[in-house]
Design an enzyme around this catalytic site. Structure first.
Site, mmCIF file in Angstrom:
data_model
loop_
_atom_site.group_PDB
_atom_site.id
_atom_site.type_symbol
_atom_site.label_atom_id
_atom_site.label_comp_id
_atom_site.label_asym_id
_atom_site.label_seq_id
_atom_site.Cartn_x
_atom_site.Cartn_y
_atom_site.Cartn_z
ATOM 1 N N SER A 291 0.817 -1.209 0.000
ATOM 2 C CA SER A 291 0.000 0.000 0.000
ATOM 3 C C SER A 291 0.852 1.260 0.000
ATOM 4 C CB SER A 291 -0.909 -0.009 1.246
ATOM 5 O OG SER A 291 -1.519 1.249 1.446
ATOM 6 N N TYR B 299 -1.250 0.079 10.041
ATOM 7 C CA TYR B 299 -1.474 -0.607 8.763
ATOM 8 C C TYR B 299 -0.249 -0.477 7.864
ATOM 9 C CZ TYR B 299 -3.649 -1.386 4.150
ATOM 10 O OH TYR B 299 -3.951 -1.818 2.888
ATOM 11 N N LYS C 213 2.263 -3.509 6.562
ATOM 12 C CA LYS C 213 2.520 -3.738 5.140
ATOM 13 C C LYS C 213 4.020 -3.663 4.842
ATOM 14 C CE LYS C 213 -1.587 -4.341 3.230
ATOM 15 N NZ LYS C 213 -1.944 -5.559 2.471
#
Length: 356
Positions: A136, A164, A168
């Site tokens: 991402s 997050y 990732k």
């Protein structure tokens, strides 16, 4: 050719599955089985009962469904040789920020378990799986000690500013390490924010970048939780699926169209401000539709989305033949063409005129 899509019944998983079902090939080989693995499988999903012409004579469909927590279903998934894994399953940004344990389990622990299963297959003499990991734009962030440059590329140091993004980034490094050691052939596709996503809102901090278009086009109100002058990097669902599959198929090498090295590939980004998005909505759908959007800044959302870069050097993706969307208007009209049933009566009557 046996392909596994994790998160197979999520939005992107379904899009990738539909593309593969239509193509019936990957890497120049016919697809024999397509395994969709997900915690939730919608009742009556048509993709789970795909009547494959290539396999109907043998009395079974192309698609297999594996339901449940990924970490608990890997033995079933790898009970037969796996050639390609497209790993899309993850918890999304806002829910990872709200629930640290959930993010670590769903994003980091499950990914490592998947990589270990792929490694075990190779070690046992089976085929070396090709693993495509969906990362991402959230791996980037503007650290006070090291602000982001005006234009970001794969050589820019990722300094994520969310749980997050951190999860990732750790997974990216694991994929690179397992690849360096020869356990598997890993590829990382860094996804931009996908807009316009169909369906219901999700828990992603960036979900409003679809909602401020999707809901008004359906005749529903929407809230914009950031300042309209915020710049963002977007990619349409069509471009995102194209990028994932191109990275999955690319041969390794340094020539045109080949995947060079172990660096991730930032998928092509269209840079727009939120104000430009709303102006586009007003221009193509009219004032009554655009006026359904209310701007009400939310500091928590702004802190996450505002930390992401908006301008990218797309050279690495361009070398693979990938280009960003032409304009945000083309993105909106493509959404309307792909999802006419999601539009309010009389909205964008000429939506089918655009195909990119």
């Amino acid at each position: 050719m046996r392909i596994v899509i994790t998160g197979g019944f999520g939005f992107l998983g379904r899009q990738v599955a539909d593309a593969l079902i239509e193509r019936r090939t990957l890497c120049g080989a016919p697809i024999d089985r397509l395994v969709l693995a997900d915690r939730f499988v919608p009742a009556g999903s048509p993709v789970a009962a795909d009547p494959s012409p290539s396999s109907s004579s043998r009395g079974y469909p192309l698609v297999d469904v594996v339901q449940g927590d990924l970490s608990e279903r890997l033995d079933e998934i790898f009970a037969q040789p796996v050639d390609v894994v497209i790993h899309l399953a993850s918890a999304v940004s806002a829910e990872c920020e709200a629930d640290f344990e959930l993010g670590m389990s769903a994003n980091l622990d499950s990914t490592r378990a998947l990589l270990e299963a792929a490694r075990a297959q190779s070690a046992a003499g089976g085929p070396m799986p090709r693993v495509v990991f969906s990362s991402s734009v959230a791996v980037y962030g503007s650290d006070p000690a090291l602000p982001l440059p005006p234009v970001v590329s794969e050589s820019t140091l990722p300094t994520p500013r969310s749980s997050y993004g951190t999860q990732k980034r750790v997974c990216e490094q694991l994929v690179a390490e397992y690849t360096r050691r020869g356990f598997l052939d890993g590829r990382v596709a860094r996804l931009m924010t996908v807009s316009v996503r169909p369906g219901k809102p999700n828990a992603a901090a960036s979900g409003f970048l679809s909602g401020v278009i999707r809901e008004p086009l359906a005749g529903l109100p929407a809230t914009c939780p950031v300042s309209p002058d915020l710049r963002v990097a977007l990619a349409s669902p069509r471009r995102t699926v194209e990028g994932i599959l191109r990275i999955a198929e690319a041969e390794r090498g340094s020539g045109p169209g080949e995947l060079c090295g172990e660096l991730p590939v930032n998928l092509p980004a269209l840079t727009v401000t939120v104000a430009e998005m709303l102006d586009t909505l007003r221009r193509v759908a009219g004032d009554a539709i655009a006026d359904l959007v209310t701007v009400a800044p939310d500091p928590a959302v702004e802190a996450i989305v505002g930390s992401w870069p908006a301008v990218f050097d797309n050279a690495r993706a361009t070398a693979l033949g990938l280009e960003p969307d032409e304009s945000f208007e083309s993105v909106v009209r493509a959404y309307a063409e792909d999802h006419p049933g999601a539009l309010a009566a009389g909205v964008l009557p000429t939506a089918g005129a655009v195909r990119s």
